[in-house]
Design an enzyme around this catalytic site. Structure first.
Site, PDB file in Angstrom:
ATOM      1  N   SER A  15      42.863  46.875  79.248  1.00 14.10           N
ATOM      2  CA  SER A  15      42.444  45.982  80.339  1.00 14.10           C
ATOM      3  C   SER A  15      43.393  44.795  80.392  1.00 14.10           C
ATOM      4  CB  SER A  15      41.012  45.489  80.106  1.00 14.10           C
ATOM      5  OG  SER A  15      40.792  44.357  80.919  1.00 14.10           O
ATOM      6  N   HIS A  40      44.836  49.200  83.098  1.00  8.61           N
ATOM      7  CA  HIS A  40      43.581  48.961  83.831  1.00  8.61           C
ATOM      8  C   HIS A  40      43.649  47.562  84.431  1.00  8.61           C
ATOM      9  CE1 HIS A  40      39.132  49.375  84.353  1.00  8.61           C
ATOM     10  NE2 HIS A  40      39.117  48.077  84.090  1.00  8.61           N
ATOM     11  N   ASP A  42      41.910  44.672  86.445  1.00  6.01           N
ATOM     12  CA  ASP A  42      40.588  44.145  86.815  1.00  6.01           C
ATOM     13  C   ASP A  42      40.728  43.151  87.954  1.00  6.01           C
ATOM     14  OD1 ASP A  42      38.641  45.352  85.016  1.00  6.01           O
ATOM     15  OD2 ASP A  42      39.818  44.422  83.430  1.00  6.01           O
ATOM     16  N   MET A  44      39.079  40.772  90.579  1.00  2.00           N
ATOM     17  CA  MET A  44      37.826  40.018  90.756  1.00  2.00           C
ATOM     18  C   MET A  44      37.979  39.037  91.902  1.00  2.00           C
ATOM     19  SD  MET A  44      37.024  39.138  86.828  1.00  2.00           S
ATOM     20  CE  MET A  44      36.957  40.416  85.575  1.00  2.00           C
ATOM     21  N   HIS A  73      40.404  48.565  89.006  1.00  2.00           N
ATOM     22  CA  HIS A  73      38.952  48.386  88.970  1.00  2.00           C
ATOM     23  C   HIS A  73      38.627  47.227  89.908  1.00  2.00           C
ATOM     24  CE1 HIS A  73      35.260  47.125  86.335  1.00  2.00           C
ATOM     25  NE2 HIS A  73      34.899  47.566  87.522  1.00  2.00           N
ATOM     26  N   MET A  75      36.393  44.802  91.436  1.00  2.00           N
ATOM     27  CA  MET A  75      35.096  44.106  91.373  1.00  2.00           C
ATOM     28  C   MET A  75      35.068  43.151  92.558  1.00  2.00           C
ATOM     29  SD  MET A  75      35.038  43.590  87.264  1.00  2.00           S
ATOM     30  CE  MET A  75      36.774  43.909  87.117  1.00  2.00           C
ATOM     31  N   MET A 144      29.948  50.472  83.388  1.00  2.00           N
ATOM     32  CA  MET A 144      30.107  49.133  82.819  1.00  2.00           C
ATOM     33  C   MET A 144      29.160  48.995  81.625  1.00  2.00           C
ATOM     34  SD  MET A 144      32.478  47.519  84.422  1.00  2.00           S
ATOM     35  CE  MET A 144      32.284  46.086  83.366  1.00  2.00           C
ATOM     36  N   ASP A 179      33.694  50.726  80.129  1.00  2.00           N
ATOM     37  CA  ASP A 179      34.427  49.464  80.255  1.00  2.00           C
ATOM     38  C   ASP A 179      33.529  48.299  79.839  1.00  2.00           C
ATOM     39  OD1 ASP A 179      35.964  47.326  81.051  1.00  2.00           O
ATOM     40  OD2 ASP A 179      36.116  47.910  83.149  1.00  2.00           O
TER      41      ASP A 179
HETATM   42  C1  DX5 Z   1      35.024  43.126  82.787  1.00  2.92           C
HETATM   43  C2  DX5 Z   1      36.240  44.039  82.943  1.00  2.92           C
HETATM   44  C3  DX5 Z   1      36.711  44.670  81.686  1.00  2.92           C
HETATM   45  C4  DX5 Z   1      37.029  43.701  80.580  1.00  2.92           C
HETATM   46  C5  DX5 Z   1      37.168  44.420  79.298  1.00  2.92           C
HETATM   47  O1  DX5 Z   1      34.558  42.771  84.026  1.00  2.92           O
HETATM   48  O2  DX5 Z   1      35.944  45.086  83.853  1.00  2.92           O
HETATM   49  O3  DX5 Z   1      37.786  45.577  81.939  1.00  2.92           O
HETATM   50  O4  DX5 Z   1      38.160  42.929  80.838  1.00  2.92           O
HETATM   51  O5  DX5 Z   1      37.415  43.495  78.288  1.00  2.92           O
HETATM   52  P1  DX5 Z   1      36.810  43.655  76.820  1.00  2.92           P
HETATM   53  O6  DX5 Z   1      37.405  44.933  76.275  1.00  2.92           O
HETATM   54  O7  DX5 Z   1      37.296  42.445  76.119  1.00  2.92           O
HETATM   55  O8  DX5 Z   1      35.330  43.764  76.940  1.00  2.92           O
HETATM   56 ZN    ZN Z   2      37.465  46.773  84.172  1.00  5.09          ZN
END
Ligand code: DX5
Ligand code: ZN
Length: 225
Positions: A15, A40, A42, A44, A73, A75, A144, A179
């Site tokens: 991630s 990956h 993320d 947001m 991913h 979000m 999740m 995740d």
């Molecule tokens: C959270 C993300 C994850 C997160 C994982 O919203 O989707 O991908 O960054 O990080 P760790 O492995 O530290 O939980």
């Molecule tokens: Zn993620």
């Protein structure tokens, strides 16, 4: 051309939320040296989740620098509106949330029509029965195991029951990804519950040596009991 999943088992998906953005190229090189093939991303939006990260522009600028499989991913609220940006950015898999798109059919179809892998994500509080009707349209299902929005949270074991429920219901070839809070203590449990893709932020970026962290995680994921 249609993207295919790289052959790798178990699949580690670092991630990038936890990486050092001031030295991004170096981070990507260190991950490649650690024999990981997925990145990956993320995304947001500060609306669907209470945090902001980065978007398609950043991902697109990195696309030219690596051949890694880009696992986006999203979000974000209203994924249909922004989807084309992530296709254009060169994401190989695009995963969005059922909570942001109660009828995900059109978005899943658009992702596949662009030759990319279509993923659907589900939050800890959402019943797996909500995504069940859409499973034949998914190349990837992302469970999740923390509330989305932040790295470094504690793994929620309820995700394991969800994995066990969904795994036999997936279409052949659909990958089950997990995740949140995946690390040395939890990856074996997730693998035993049927997960095949392991997203890990802190467990890799929090270690001084990515190669040994990845090797240990893979070894623990291989111990399926
Ligand atoms: C959270 C993300 C994850 C997160 C994982 O919203 O989707 O991908 O960054 O990080 P760790 O492995 O530290 O939980
Ligand atoms: Zn993620």
């Amino acid at each position: 051309m249609t993207t295919s999943f790289p052959h790798e088992s178990p699949i580690m998906a670092p991630s990038m939320l936890k990486c050092d953005y001031a030295n991004l190229q170096q981070e990507i090189d260190r991950l490649a040296a650690a024999n990981t093939h997925w990145l990956h991303w993320d995304v947001m939006d500060g609306h669907f989740v209470p945090n902001l990260s980065y978007g398609a522009l950043l991902i697109e600028s990195i696309r030219a620098k690596t051949k890694a499989f880009f696992d986006a991913h999203l979000m974000i609220s209203d994924p249909a509106r922004y989807l084309d940006d992530y296709i254009k950015a060169g994401c190989d898999a695009i995963t969005f949330h059922i909570e942001a798109a109660p009828d995900p059919t059109e978005v899943l179809k658009r992702i596949r029509a662009a030759g990319r892998k279509a993923g659907l994500a589900i939050n800890p509080g959402t019943s797996p029965t909500q995504i069940e009707p859409f499973l034949p349209m998914c190349d990837l299902v992302l469970l999740m195991s923390v509330e989305p929005g932040f790295g470094g949270q504690k793994f929620k074991p309820e995700a394991l029951e969800k994995a066990k429920y969904l795994k036999p219901r997936l279409a052949p070839g659909t990958l089950l990804s997990i995740d949140g809070g995946i690390g040395f203590d939890t990856i074996g449990l997730a693998a035993a519950a049927g997960c095949q893709v392991f997203v890990a932020g802190s467990a890799i970026f929090g270690e001084p040596d990515y190669t040994s962290a990845v090797q240990n995680l893979r070894r623990l994921a291989g111990h399926v009991g």
